[in-house]
Scaffold this motif. Structure first.
Motif, PDB file in Angstrom:
ATOM      1  N   VAL A 145       6.118  -2.459   1.288  1.00 33.33           N
ATOM      2  CA  VAL A 145       5.483  -3.024   2.576  1.00 33.33           C
ATOM      3  C   VAL A 145       4.534  -2.154   3.241  1.00 33.33           C
ATOM      4  O   VAL A 145       3.731  -2.513   3.941  1.00 33.33           O
ATOM      5  N   TRP A 146       4.508  -0.781   3.102  1.00 33.88           N
ATOM      6  CA  TRP A 146       3.685   0.282   3.605  1.00 33.88           C
ATOM      7  C   TRP A 146       2.226   0.149   3.071  1.00 33.88           C
ATOM      8  O   TRP A 146       1.233   0.577   3.691  1.00 33.88           O
ATOM      9  N   ASP A 147       2.023  -0.542   1.883  1.00 31.80           N
ATOM     10  CA  ASP A 147       0.867  -0.730   1.311  1.00 31.80           C
ATOM     11  C   ASP A 147       0.338  -2.048   1.790  1.00 31.80           C
ATOM     12  O   ASP A 147      -0.864  -2.661   1.298  1.00 31.80           O
ATOM     13  N   SER A 148       1.082  -3.152   2.555  1.00 31.72           N
ATOM     14  CA  SER A 148       0.358  -4.329   2.975  1.00 31.72           C
ATOM     15  C   SER A 148      -0.285  -4.170   4.094  1.00 31.72           C
ATOM     16  O   SER A 148      -0.351  -3.258   4.788  1.00 31.72           O
ATOM     17  N   LEU A 149      -0.928  -5.348   4.427  1.00 38.71           N
ATOM     18  CA  LEU A 149      -1.763  -5.680   5.785  1.00 38.71           C
ATOM     19  C   LEU A 149      -1.379  -6.680   6.430  1.00 38.71           C
ATOM     20  O   LEU A 149      -0.715  -7.651   6.077  1.00 38.71           O
TER      21      LEU A 149
END
Length: 469
Positions: A145-149
């Motif tokens: 989730v932390w790497d998503s946009l």
């Protein structure tokens, strides 16, 4: 027993209460608009649907489930005379899927990217208006989730999740967000952060006995700004007079210095004060403070060196696995050379750590001796002559008490005998006579045993005489 649903409800309430307080304190400084509209919402229908699907019709259990509550603040600006224009949307919401909480009491899995996008999609109604949405998950978020946009370019997402050791993890995804905006969705205010650092200091009080605590290390451990930890150090040092705060290499160290002696400064005479200015004798307290600061600095260096040794050992383990998996002799030779250099570095670090440990041991021993000397000088113990004189006085007092006790006991017996009047003595004789008269029929009197023995002796003599005849 607290279940996962109870924990999620507590997180939901704490998060929303903290963000509401932050928004109230911030006002219109961080939210665009001149007039604001506050709306509350929840996802109770999702909880009901999940319970009906599992044939659970317990109202009390429904009340204990997290409802996915949240609120939205819409900022408007006046347009023309009677119109207004939507300028910003700020939302704080909680995502807690009810299905895992209804299936078992185990902690639910973290929120995935798909669940987060679906949740945010339901909150964004106007894609042209800038949105700032803070999403809290009691079970945390999946690392992906932390790497998503965010799906919409006008949406700024702030993710919040509780930490096991206390506090909250707050961070944005996508583009870089303003720190003030992240602090807006942090439910833990400054006072609570300082109190959490103070609890950590108390829990690690044993580290203060043999070393110290660094603000940088504690900030990394608690994931807090170093300034907050420094403030907590200052508050704790003011509360405990034995704690000292020092700055070394841009970092702040908290350590335990010389104990404060009650009346140490007040009882010092003018002559003693002048003597302390010109002679070094009796300066144990200042020596202890200097040595304790030096010990804390060395202990902090030793801890950092142990961390470096651990990193080198992990790197060595990775190289060993790489060498075992390699099929080429060239790769194995290169890995062997790297491992050899690493082991030499680890050996040097261990030597340095051993030297630091010995220095800390020497300083700790010296501090212990100074504390013993300081404690003995302040105690002001009596001399041998004073102890002997006090023992003699105590023995004389005990002898006088023993003689007085015997005299009082004799007086009590005489007074008890003389206290009986003639009438009471006559009544006492009557009572004794009545007891003697009742003794043959009832209980035997005092002469009964003698009479019984004489009767047995006469019967035995008669039986012997009859046998002889």
């Amino acid at each position: 027993m607290s279940t996962a649903a109870d924990h999620a409800c507590e997180i939901e309430s704490a998060y929303l209460a903290g963000v509401q307080a932050n928004l109230k304190a911030a006002g219109s400084r961080l939210i665009r608009g001149t007039t604001f509209k506050h709306e509350e919402h929840d996802r109770g229908e999702n909880v009901r649907a999940a319970m009906i699907e599992r044939r659970i019709y317990d109202k009390s259990r429904y009340a204990k489930m997290p409802q996915g509550r949240g609120f939205t603040v819409r900022g408007y600006e006046r347009r023309f005379f009677f119109g207004r224009r939507l300028r910003s949307v700020t939302a704080a919401t909680v995502i807690a899927p009810p299905e895992p909480l209804l299936s078992s009491d185990e902690p639910p899995p973290p929120v995935t990217v798909g669940q987060l996008n679906e949740h945010v999609r339901s909150l964004v109604l106007d894609h042209r208006t800038p949105h700032v949405i803070g999403v809290c998950s009691p079970s945390g978020f999946d690392p992906s989730v932390w790497d998503s946009l965010p799906e919409s370019p006008n949406v700024s997402l702030v993710l919040i999740s509780p930490r096991e050791g206390g506090g909250w993890t707050t961070g944005g995804i996508g583009r870089q967000l303003d720190d003030r905006l992240l602090a807006l969705f942090d439910p833990e205010d400054g006072r609570q952060k300082i109190e959490r650092v103070r609890r950590e200091i108390r829990d690690r009080s044993t580290d203060l006995l043999t070393g110290g605590l660094s603000a940088g290390g504690l900030a990394a451990r608690l994931q807090l700004p170093p300034k907050v930890v420094q403030t907590a150090f200052e508050v704790e040092s003011r509360a405990d007079p034995e704690l000292r705060l020092a700055k070394r290499s841009g970092d702040f160290l908290l350590y335990r210095g010389a104990p404060a002696m009650v009346g140490e400064e007040d009882s010092m005479s003018l002559a003693q004060w002048i003597k302390s200015l010109f002679f070094s004798a009796g300066e144990e307290g200042k020596k202890i403070d200097v040595l304790a600061e030096r010990r804390a600095s060395l202990a902090d260096r030793l801890n950092r060196m142990y961390e470096d040794i651990g990193k080198l050992e992990k790197k060595e383990s990775v190289l060993i696995d790489e060498g075992k998996a390699a099929t080429s002799n060239v790769v194995k030779r290169r890995v062997a050379s790297q491992i050899s250099h690493l082991r030499k570095d680890i050996s040097r670090c261990n030597t340095s750590a051993a030297m630091l440990s010995k220095q800390i041991n020497i300083i700790s021993t010296h501090i212990h001796n100074l504390e013993l000397a300081q404690t003995g000088s302040v105690a002001q113990l009596p001399s041998g002559d004073e102890l002997t004189e006090a023992a003699v006085n105590a023995e004389e007092i005990l002898e006088q008490l023993a003689a007085s006790d015997e005299l009082v006991s004799g007086m009590e017996v005489g007074m008890a005998q003389s206290a009986i009047s003639s009438d009471e003595a006559a009544i006492l004789k009557e009572l004794e006579a009545s007891v003697a008269e009742k003794s043959p029929e009832g209980a035997p009197s005092e002469a009964a045993p003698t009479q019984v023995a004489e009767a047995k002796s006469k019967s035995r003599q008669q039986r012997d005489k009859a046998q002889a005849e």
